[in-house]
Design an enzyme around this catalytic site. Structure first.
Site, PDB file in Angstrom:
ATOM      1  CD  GLU A   1      -1.255  -0.101   3.684  1.00 61.69           C
ATOM      2  OE1 GLU A   1      -0.951   0.483   4.739  1.00 61.69           O
ATOM      3  OE2 GLU A   1      -2.303  -0.745   3.531  1.00 61.69           O
TER       4      GLU A   1
ATOM      5  CD  GLU B   1       6.602  -1.968  -3.518  1.00 63.23           C
ATOM      6  OE1 GLU B   1       7.794  -2.271  -3.642  1.00 63.23           O
ATOM      7  OE2 GLU B   1       5.710  -2.820  -3.331  1.00 63.23           O
TER       8      GLU B   1
END
Length: 183
Positions: free
Chosen positions: A140, A142
Site C-alpha cells: 500500500e 509502494e
C-alpha cells in the site's frame, strides 16, 4: 575462531520498527579494548535480474525517501518472516513488474552495508519471463513505474546516477559479463 572477532558483552535495543531494529552492542575488540557498535538488524531481501525475450532488462523506478530522490532499480523486496528467498523473489517480481518467471536461478547472496547492518540480499536471475494476466497488488505504500531498457541504456543510467544502488549496478555489470552465455 573468526579472524578479528569482536565479542559482544551487552546488547541494548534502541528501536524495533516494521522494517528494521536498531541496537547498540558493547564489544570487546581483538586487542582487549572495549567499543560500541550501532547495528541495524534487517530480515533480508531478494533482488531479481529479469530480461525479456527481446533482451530488455526489467527495472522499476521508485522514490527512496532516505535519498530524497527517485532511482531506477532491479525488482527487489524484503523477506517475510519464515519465507524462503525464492518464494519472495517470485512474489516481488510479480508485484513490482507484472511479470512471472518459469524459473529463478539463485546467483549469490551479499551483504549490503556490513559496517552497520546485517541485511543480506539474495540475488536471482529470472528465466522464461511471461506477462501475468492479473498482476499482484503492490504494497500500500509502494509506488513504482516499470521500465524495460537495453543493457547499454542501463549502463548509461549508472553513469548518469539514475541507477544509484549497489545491487542494481552489480546486476548490470553481471549482465554485461554474462549476456553472451544466453541467460
Amino acid at each position: 575462531m573468526k579472524k578479528f572477532e569482536e565479542k559482544t558483552i551487552k546488547t541494548t535495543p534502541i528501536y524495533d520498527g516494521r522494517m528494521i531494529k536498531l541496537q547498540i552492542d558493547d564489544v570487546t575488540l581483538p586487542n582487549g579494548q572495549m567499543a560500541k557498535r550501532e547495528i541495524i538488524k534487517h530480515p533480508g531481501a531478494v533482488a531479481i535480474i529479469a530480461v525479456t525475450d527481446e533482451g530488455k532488462l526489467v527495472l522499476v523506478e521508485q522514490y527512496r525517501k532516505a535519498l530524497e530522490r527517485s532511482i531506477i532499480e532491479i525488482p527487489a523486496g524484503k523477506l517475510e518472516p519464515g519465507e524462503e528467498p525464492v518464494v519472495t523473489a517470485y512474489r516481488e517480481l510479480e508485484e513490482e513488474t507484472g511479470y512471472g518467471a518459469r524459473s529463478l536461478m539463485f546467483l549469490q547472496a551479499f551483504a549490503t552495508s556490513p559496517g552497520f547492518a546485517d541485511e543480506v540480499i539474495y540475488l536471482f536471475v529470472a528465466k522464461g519471463l511471461y506477462k501475468i494476466d492479473q498482476k499482484a497488488d503492490l504494497d500500500e505504500d509502494e509506488f513504482v513505474e516499470l521500465l524495460e531498457v537495453s543493457l547499454e541504456d542501463a549502463q548509461q543510467m549508472i553513469v548518469e546516477q539514475r541507477i544509484y544502488d549497489a545491487k542494481t549496478a552489480f546486476a548490470v555489470l553481471w549482465l554485461a559479463a554474462n549476456l553472451q552465455h544466453n541467460l
